[in-house]
Write a protein that holds these residues in place. Structure first.
Motif, PDB file in Angstrom:
ATOM      1  N   ALA A 184     -31.976   2.109 -24.736  1.00  0.00           N
ATOM      2  CA  ALA A 184     -31.823   1.087 -25.764  1.00  0.00           C
ATOM      3  C   ALA A 184     -33.204   0.835 -26.367  1.00  0.00           C
ATOM      4  O   ALA A 184     -34.104   0.351 -25.685  1.00  0.00           O
ATOM      5  CB  ALA A 184     -31.248  -0.189 -25.157  1.00  0.00           C
ATOM      6  N   PHE A 239     -30.227   4.247 -28.617  1.00  0.00           N
ATOM      7  CA  PHE A 239     -29.470   3.203 -29.329  1.00  0.00           C
ATOM      8  C   PHE A 239     -30.486   2.254 -29.946  1.00  0.00           C
ATOM      9  O   PHE A 239     -31.108   1.457 -29.237  1.00  0.00           O
ATOM     10  CB  PHE A 239     -28.572   2.462 -28.326  1.00  0.00           C
ATOM     11  CG  PHE A 239     -27.713   1.375 -28.924  1.00  0.00           C
ATOM     12  CD1 PHE A 239     -26.763   1.663 -29.895  1.00  0.00           C
ATOM     13  CD2 PHE A 239     -27.813   0.054 -28.480  1.00  0.00           C
ATOM     14  CE1 PHE A 239     -25.934   0.658 -30.416  1.00  0.00           C
ATOM     15  CE2 PHE A 239     -26.997  -0.950 -28.988  1.00  0.00           C
ATOM     16  CZ  PHE A 239     -26.063  -0.644 -29.964  1.00  0.00           C
ATOM     17  N   GLN A 284     -31.908  -0.836 -31.607  1.00  0.00           N
ATOM     18  CA  GLN A 284     -31.555  -2.239 -31.822  1.00  0.00           C
ATOM     19  C   GLN A 284     -32.531  -2.841 -32.848  1.00  0.00           C
ATOM     20  O   GLN A 284     -33.146  -2.102 -33.609  1.00  0.00           O
ATOM     21  CB  GLN A 284     -31.567  -2.980 -30.485  1.00  0.00           C
ATOM     22  CG  GLN A 284     -30.444  -2.474 -29.548  1.00  0.00           C
ATOM     23  CD  GLN A 284     -30.263  -3.371 -28.336  1.00  0.00           C
ATOM     24  OE1 GLN A 284     -30.885  -3.172 -27.317  1.00  0.00           O
ATOM     25  NE2 GLN A 284     -29.412  -4.358 -28.452  1.00  0.00           N
ATOM     26  N   ALA A 335     -24.878  -4.212 -35.626  1.00  0.00           N
ATOM     27  CA  ALA A 335     -25.371  -5.562 -35.930  1.00  0.00           C
ATOM     28  C   ALA A 335     -26.783  -5.504 -36.511  1.00  0.00           C
ATOM     29  O   ALA A 335     -27.090  -6.193 -37.487  1.00  0.00           O
ATOM     30  CB  ALA A 335     -25.345  -6.431 -34.665  1.00  0.00           C
ATOM     31  N   ALA A 393     -22.218  -2.290 -29.901  1.00  0.00           N
ATOM     32  CA  ALA A 393     -22.820  -2.397 -28.564  1.00  0.00           C
ATOM     33  C   ALA A 393     -21.841  -1.974 -27.461  1.00  0.00           C
ATOM     34  O   ALA A 393     -22.251  -1.376 -26.459  1.00  0.00           O
ATOM     35  CB  ALA A 393     -23.312  -3.819 -28.326  1.00  0.00           C
ATOM     36  N   ALA A 394     -20.552  -2.258 -27.637  1.00  0.00           N
ATOM     37  CA  ALA A 394     -19.570  -1.906 -26.597  1.00  0.00           C
ATOM     38  C   ALA A 394     -19.497  -0.384 -26.427  1.00  0.00           C
ATOM     39  O   ALA A 394     -19.473   0.131 -25.304  1.00  0.00           O
ATOM     40  CB  ALA A 394     -18.193  -2.484 -26.946  1.00  0.00           C
ATOM     41  N   TRP A 403     -21.860   1.662 -27.093  1.00  0.00           N
ATOM     42  CA  TRP A 403     -23.129   2.058 -26.467  1.00  0.00           C
ATOM     43  C   TRP A 403     -23.096   1.838 -24.952  1.00  0.00           C
ATOM     44  O   TRP A 403     -23.555   2.685 -24.176  1.00  0.00           O
ATOM     45  CB  TRP A 403     -24.302   1.309 -27.079  1.00  0.00           C
ATOM     46  CG  TRP A 403     -25.571   1.525 -26.313  1.00  0.00           C
ATOM     47  CD1 TRP A 403     -26.241   0.598 -25.571  1.00  0.00           C
ATOM     48  CD2 TRP A 403     -26.287   2.755 -26.164  1.00  0.00           C
ATOM     49  NE1 TRP A 403     -27.337   1.165 -24.971  1.00  0.00           N
ATOM     50  CE2 TRP A 403     -27.389   2.495 -25.323  1.00  0.00           C
ATOM     51  CE3 TRP A 403     -26.108   4.051 -26.668  1.00  0.00           C
ATOM     52  CZ2 TRP A 403     -28.311   3.471 -24.966  1.00  0.00           C
ATOM     53  CZ3 TRP A 403     -27.018   5.035 -26.310  1.00  0.00           C
ATOM     54  CH2 TRP A 403     -28.107   4.753 -25.475  1.00  0.00           C
ATOM     55  N   ILE A 404     -22.549   0.723 -24.522  1.00  0.00           N
ATOM     56  CA  ILE A 404     -22.484   0.424 -23.085  1.00  0.00           C
ATOM     57  C   ILE A 404     -21.707   1.531 -22.357  1.00  0.00           C
ATOM     58  O   ILE A 404     -22.098   1.980 -21.277  1.00  0.00           O
ATOM     59  CB  ILE A 404     -21.801  -0.957 -22.852  1.00  0.00           C
ATOM     60  CG1 ILE A 404     -22.701  -2.091 -23.375  1.00  0.00           C
ATOM     61  CG2 ILE A 404     -21.448  -1.159 -21.380  1.00  0.00           C
ATOM     62  CD1 ILE A 404     -23.960  -2.342 -22.592  1.00  0.00           C
ATOM     63  N   GLU A 405     -20.636   1.970 -22.979  1.00  0.00           N
ATOM     64  CA  GLU A 405     -19.828   3.061 -22.429  1.00  0.00           C
ATOM     65  C   GLU A 405     -20.687   4.324 -22.228  1.00  0.00           C
ATOM     66  O   GLU A 405     -20.649   4.954 -21.170  1.00  0.00           O
ATOM     67  CB  GLU A 405     -18.669   3.353 -23.402  1.00  0.00           C
ATOM     68  CG  GLU A 405     -17.614   4.300 -22.882  1.00  0.00           C
ATOM     69  CD  GLU A 405     -16.774   3.700 -21.762  1.00  0.00           C
ATOM     70  OE1 GLU A 405     -16.720   2.460 -21.646  1.00  0.00           O
ATOM     71  OE2 GLU A 405     -16.202   4.488 -20.984  1.00  0.00           O
ATOM     72  N   MET A 446     -23.996   4.427 -22.019  1.00  0.00           N
ATOM     73  CA  MET A 446     -25.078   4.157 -21.073  1.00  0.00           C
ATOM     74  C   MET A 446     -24.570   4.212 -19.629  1.00  0.00           C
ATOM     75  O   MET A 446     -25.302   4.617 -18.727  1.00  0.00           O
ATOM     76  CB  MET A 446     -25.702   2.793 -21.384  1.00  0.00           C
ATOM     77  CG  MET A 446     -27.114   2.677 -20.862  1.00  0.00           C
ATOM     78  SD  MET A 446     -28.137   1.355 -21.626  1.00  0.00           S
ATOM     79  CE  MET A 446     -27.002   0.029 -21.886  1.00  0.00           C
ATOM     80  N   SER A 447     -23.316   3.814 -19.431  1.00  0.00           N
ATOM     81  CA  SER A 447     -22.780   3.771 -18.064  1.00  0.00           C
ATOM     82  C   SER A 447     -22.638   5.169 -17.459  1.00  0.00           C
ATOM     83  O   SER A 447     -22.517   5.318 -16.244  1.00  0.00           O
ATOM     84  CB  SER A 447     -21.422   3.058 -18.057  1.00  0.00           C
ATOM     85  OG  SER A 447     -20.455   3.869 -18.686  1.00  0.00           O
ATOM     86  N   THR A 480     -31.300   4.946 -17.289  1.00  0.00           N
ATOM     87  CA  THR A 480     -31.084   3.956 -18.352  1.00  0.00           C
ATOM     88  C   THR A 480     -32.349   3.123 -18.504  1.00  0.00           C
ATOM     89  O   THR A 480     -32.936   2.679 -17.519  1.00  0.00           O
ATOM     90  CB  THR A 480     -29.892   3.026 -18.030  1.00  0.00           C
ATOM     91  OG1 THR A 480     -30.131   2.365 -16.785  1.00  0.00           O
ATOM     92  CG2 THR A 480     -28.586   3.783 -17.961  1.00  0.00           C
ATOM     93  N   PHE A 512     -34.628   0.282 -21.328  1.00  0.00           N
ATOM     94  CA  PHE A 512     -34.685  -0.613 -22.494  1.00  0.00           C
ATOM     95  C   PHE A 512     -36.153  -0.691 -22.871  1.00  0.00           C
ATOM     96  O   PHE A 512     -36.977  -1.054 -22.022  1.00  0.00           O
ATOM     97  CB  PHE A 512     -34.159  -1.999 -22.091  1.00  0.00           C
ATOM     98  CG  PHE A 512     -34.157  -3.037 -23.200  1.00  0.00           C
ATOM     99  CD1 PHE A 512     -32.985  -3.328 -23.898  1.00  0.00           C
ATOM    100  CD2 PHE A 512     -35.310  -3.739 -23.533  1.00  0.00           C
ATOM    101  CE1 PHE A 512     -32.969  -4.295 -24.906  1.00  0.00           C
ATOM    102  CE2 PHE A 512     -35.304  -4.707 -24.554  1.00  0.00           C
ATOM    103  CZ  PHE A 512     -34.125  -4.985 -25.234  1.00  0.00           C
TER     104      PHE A 512
END
Lengths: 132, 132, 132
Positions: free
Chosen positions: B4, B33, B35, B95, B116-117, B119-121, B123-124, B129, B131
């Motif tokens: 991120a 990702f 931001q 966003a 973001a949702a 992206w979370i998928e 990243m998991s 991982t 930031f």
């Protein structure tokens, strides 16, 4: 998802809020560990008046204005809503709580005050680990 | 490796570029990702003229001079080359794209704009991982 | 736990030190990879005199005073002690070492100077990956 929240700057906390919101939308469990500035930012007497940016301070007014125009809720309201709708646990670091001389009841949304060793244990079980 | 990229400061982006380049050299898949400030830094009208440092601003000229002496390519050129030689996908946060009022074609190297949702998928599923 | 230590600011390094100390207390192996400002902060001629904060610079004196009142050891002493009591390996990024024109012997606590690709390999085996 386990995130060590070191930063207390509202730009980084907004980035965090987006990820927390996304994780809750996907049904993930989220755990946050507030460290130095993170504890500061969650203090009840600071949370609303904190305007600190971590970088590009000269662009802060432009970004703040744009967030308002787009009706993006504050980082705090996004995390609060995620906590109401999903599994979000928020811990404050005991060492950082001592530095700010605060108890759990002085902090917004905090479930518990724990030590770093306990946090490491939690973080080791997460699929996604971050430090912001 | 899933990162991120919150920061838009060229020192942190240089740190990121080194890791992306190393990951590609080892044959890893990389997903970024972008931001808030990450999207700003990848804007076509900003990428070349951005000189922002995240810390030690007073040492920025010394570091910039040293990078030039050593012929270290810019963070952007390192990531661009990694993308040409390996599996590097770059996503912009929807966003953040709204905040800067940009579309995919206003950004360098961006493959898609996602929430973001999503992206979370992604990243998991990653081994690493981060930031930044 | 594998941490890419990009930052050289003493507030973030204190946050790192808490996590390293907690990880060692739980018996975890810790590996650190010093990048740009991280290498700078571990330079023998800088480590004691570095006072840089990454955010809330105006609150630095208050926090520094409070850390002293609470007898919290410096970030460096916490990491040094963790390294004496547990498995903590510290690597410096070869590119960052070139920027600062330093060798292993110019840096405190550093075990080896390695490239980013070697670091990615190490990070991919860790349970907890962070970038500070």
């Amino acid at each position: 998802m386990a995130v060590a929240v070191f930063s207390g700057s509202i730009d980084r906390l907004t980035g965090l809020a987006m990820l927390v919101s996304g994780a809750v939308a996907m049904g993930y469990e989220v755990e946050l560990f507030l460290q130095l500035w993170g504890v500061y930012a969650f203090k009840k007497d600071i949370v609303k008046k904190n305007m600190n940016f971590s970088e590009f301070q000269d662009k802060a007014p432009e970004v703040a204005k744009r967030l308002q125009e787009l009706n993006v809720p504050s980082w705090f309201d996004i995390i609060k809503e995620a906590k109401e709708n999903g599994s979000v646990k928020i811990y404050a670091c005991s060492a950082a709580a001592s530095i700010w001389n605060v108890k759990k009841e002085d902090l917004e949304l905090v479930d518990d005050i724990i030590g770093a060793a306990t946090w490491i244990e939690k973080m080791s079980k997460a699929d996604i680990t971050l430090f912001i």
